[in-house]
Each structure stands twice: as C-alpha cells, then as structure tokens.
Design an enzyme around this catalytic site. Structure first.
Site, mmCIF file in Angstrom:
data_model
loop_
_atom_site.group_PDB
_atom_site.id
_atom_site.type_symbol
_atom_site.label_atom_id
_atom_site.label_comp_id
_atom_site.label_asym_id
_atom_site.label_seq_id
_atom_site.Cartn_x
_atom_site.Cartn_y
_atom_site.Cartn_z
ATOM 1 N N CYS A 34 0.933 -1.188 0.055
ATOM 2 C CA CYS A 34 -0.029 0.052 0.045
ATOM 3 C C CYS A 34 0.965 1.205 0.001
ATOM 4 C CB CYS A 34 -0.911 -0.046 1.242
ATOM 5 S SG CYS A 34 -1.895 1.577 1.435
ATOM 6 N N ASP A 41 -0.673 -5.650 0.359
ATOM 7 C CA ASP A 41 -1.723 -5.793 -0.082
ATOM 8 C C ASP A 41 -1.535 -7.127 -1.043
ATOM 9 O OD1 ASP A 41 -3.262 -3.573 0.577
ATOM 10 O OD2 ASP A 41 -2.687 -2.396 -1.047
#
Length: 132
Positions: A34, A41
C-alpha cells in the site's frame, strides 16, 4: 534464467497462430505494498488472453509478478501497469487482467482492465470469464 524477482518478461512463438484460442493464467500469490501505509496488499490475478504472434513465458511472468512485492502501488495503477507491460511484450489480439484484492479495512477491491487490437474481432460471441 534467474530465479530472483525481475521485470524481464519473455515470450515464445505462438504454436497455433492461425487459431483464436484462450490462454487463462491464475496467479493467487500477487503481493504489492500500500503506497499510503506500506502494509502488504494481497491479490489473485486472473489473466486471459488470445495470443497473436507470441505467448507469454510462464516462469518470466512469475518473476515479473514477484517483482511487485516491494513496490508501493495503488490497486488501480498496478493492475493497469501490469496489463500495459504484458501488452507491450506480447501484442495480443485480446487481453483481460482481473485483480481481486483481499479485504483491507473491510473493503474488497476488484480491478478489471482490458485491451483489444484495433480491427480485430472475434467471429463468435465469447465469454472470457475465468473459470478457475
């Protein structure tokens, strides 16, 4: 070929250039960071394409996908960047990349990006939804 993450995508000659056939690739271990928090992520990537002159070599694709593990990217940006890179190396007749990101803050995100060569059409209707 290196077994370290890298962006060196490779291709090989399409063995059936006269035929429109669908290649489906499921990549369940995609990871990027992120860009706001630096937290990982996770996503499953579904690639579907109809090759033209060349096909994408799978080990190089794996190494390419792994290269994103330390990159900070928004979901929308990384999905489109991957699609752009795959189009650039392979110039497919058709390509779709679907990225289904794991839940983050109670929100699931799915990004679908597509490409089709100009003046190319499939002669019959085809549903390219990944059946994996």
């Amino acid at each position: 070929m290196s077994s370290q993450p890298n962006k060196n995508l490779k291709v090989f000659d399409n063995p059936n250039i006269e035929r429109n056939f669908i290649i489906q690739i499921n990549m369940p271990e995609f990871t990027c960071l992120c860009p706001k928090t630096g937290q990982p992520d996770f996503a499953t990537l579904y690639l579907e394409y109809i090759a033209d002159k060349v096909c994408i070599e799978l080990k190089s694709l794996k190494m390419y996908i792994w290269s994103y593990r330390s990159k900070g990217e928004f979901h929308e940006a990384v999905t489109n960047k991957i699609l752009d890179d795959l189009i650039q190396i392979s110039n497919p007749r058709f390509m779709r990349l679907k990225a289904i990101f794991n839940v983050r803050g109670g929100i699931y995100t799915t990004i679908i990006a597509e490409y089709q060569q100009k003046n190319w059409t499939f002669k019959t209707k085809i549903d390219l939804q990944y059946q994996g």
